[in-house]
Design a protein around this motif. Structure first.
Motif, short mmCIF file in Angstrom:
data_model
loop_
_atom_site.label_atom_id
_atom_site.label_comp_id
_atom_site.label_asym_id
_atom_site.label_seq_id
_atom_site.Cartn_x
_atom_site.Cartn_y
_atom_site.Cartn_z
N LEU A 97 46.11 112.75 45.13
CA LEU A 97 46.16 111.78 44.04
C LEU A 97 44.79 111.18 43.77
N LEU A 98 44.06 110.85 44.82
CA LEU A 98 42.72 110.30 44.66
C LEU A 98 41.80 111.30 43.97
N ARG A 99 41.86 112.57 44.38
CA ARG A 99 41.03 113.60 43.74
C ARG A 99 41.37 113.74 42.26
N ARG A 100 42.64 113.72 41.94
CA ARG A 100 43.06 113.86 40.54
C ARG A 100 42.62 112.65 39.71
N HIS A 101 42.73 111.47 40.27
CA HIS A 101 42.27 110.28 39.54
C HIS A 101 40.76 110.33 39.34
N ALA A 102 40.04 110.75 40.37
CA ALA A 102 38.58 110.86 40.23
C ALA A 102 38.21 111.89 39.17
N ALA A 103 38.90 113.02 39.15
CA ALA A 103 38.63 114.04 38.14
C ALA A 103 38.97 113.52 36.75
N GLY A 104 40.07 112.80 36.63
CA GLY A 104 40.45 112.21 35.34
C GLY A 104 39.42 111.19 34.88
N ALA A 105 38.95 110.35 35.80
CA ALA A 105 37.95 109.34 35.44
C ALA A 105 36.64 110.02 35.01
N CYS A 106 36.26 111.09 35.71
CA CYS A 106 35.05 111.83 35.32
C CYS A 106 35.21 112.45 33.94
N ALA A 107 36.40 112.98 33.65
CA ALA A 107 36.65 113.57 32.33
C ALA A 107 36.59 112.51 31.25
N VAL A 108 37.15 111.35 31.49
CA VAL A 108 37.10 110.27 30.50
C VAL A 108 35.67 109.82 30.29
N LEU A 109 34.89 109.68 31.36
CA LEU A 109 33.49 109.28 31.22
C LEU A 109 32.68 110.34 30.48
N ALA A 110 32.94 111.61 30.77
CA ALA A 110 32.23 112.68 30.06
C ALA A 110 32.57 112.68 28.58
N CYS A 111 33.82 112.47 28.26
CA CYS A 111 34.24 112.39 26.85
C CYS A 111 33.59 111.19 26.16
N ALA A 112 33.59 110.05 26.87
CA ALA A 112 32.97 108.85 26.29
C ALA A 112 31.49 109.07 26.05
N ALA A 113 30.82 109.71 27.02
CA ALA A 113 29.39 110.00 26.85
C ALA A 113 29.18 110.98 25.71
N GLY A 114 30.03 111.97 25.56
CA GLY A 114 29.93 112.93 24.46
C GLY A 114 30.14 112.27 23.13
N VAL A 115 31.15 111.41 23.05
CA VAL A 115 31.44 110.69 21.79
C VAL A 115 30.27 109.76 21.47
N GLY A 116 29.73 109.12 22.48
CA GLY A 116 28.57 108.24 22.24
C GLY A 116 27.36 109.00 21.77
N ALA A 117 27.11 110.15 22.38
CA ALA A 117 25.97 110.98 21.96
C ALA A 117 26.18 111.50 20.55
N LEU A 118 27.40 111.94 20.22
CA LEU A 118 27.71 112.43 18.88
C LEU A 118 27.57 111.32 17.85
N ALA A 119 28.01 110.12 18.21
CA ALA A 119 27.89 108.99 17.29
C ALA A 119 26.41 108.66 17.07
N GLY A 120 25.59 108.78 18.13
CA GLY A 120 24.16 108.53 17.99
C GLY A 120 23.49 109.55 17.11
N VAL A 121 23.89 110.81 17.22
CA VAL A 121 23.31 111.88 16.40
C VAL A 121 23.72 111.71 14.95
N LEU A 122 24.96 111.39 14.73
CA LEU A 122 25.47 111.21 13.36
C LEU A 122 24.92 109.95 12.70
N ALA A 123 24.57 108.97 13.49
CA ALA A 123 24.05 107.71 12.94
C ALA A 123 22.64 107.87 12.44
N ARG A 124 21.89 108.89 12.82
CA ARG A 124 20.49 109.06 12.40
C ARG A 124 20.39 109.59 11.05
#
Length: 124
Positions: A97-124
């Motif tokens: 369960l701990l491994r799955r939660h950690a993997a889920g948290a990493c996936a959410v952070l990666a998605c958030a970072a991707g969305v943030g980077a995409l928003a930064g690129v689109l904002a230029r």
């Protein structure tokens, strides 16, 4: 009457006196029951002399208590085995369960970072 040997909640002392008293009362009740059964058995055999009836009663009670002791020890042994099995399985499930939660948290952070980077690129 309490069932099982559960550890007391954190902060509460273990009541060894209550455990010992409960065991004594259960053993006394079992011995009394075995004595009563032996006396009933002897009552159905009117040809026994008093000495024979007393000897049979004593033998029956001793044998019955020995069998009960063996059953209880077997149950305690098996309960210990099951406890070890369940604790091992619980630790394994908790780790998974701990491994799955950690993997889920990493996936959410990666998605958030991707969305943030995409928003930064689109904002230029």
């Amino acid at each position: 009457m309490r069932r099982g040997r559960r550890e007391p909640p954190a902060g509460e002392p273990r009541n060894a006196l209550a455990d010992e008293t409960e065991g004594y009362l259960l053993a006394h009740a079992h011995r009394h029951q075995a004595q009563h059964e032996a006396e009933d058995l002897c009552a159905r055999m009117p040809w026994l002399t008093t000495a024979q009836a007393e000897e049979l009663t004593g033998h029956y009670v001793r044998r019955r208590l020995d069998v009960t002791r063996q059953l209880i020890l077997g149950t305690v042994r098996r309960a210990g085995e099951l406890r070890l099995e369940y604790e091992g399985r619980y630790a394994e499930l908790r780790s998974t369960l701990l491994r799955r939660h950690a993997a889920g948290a990493c996936a959410v952070l990666a998605c958030a970072a991707g969305v943030g980077a995409l928003a930064g690129v689109l904002a230029r």
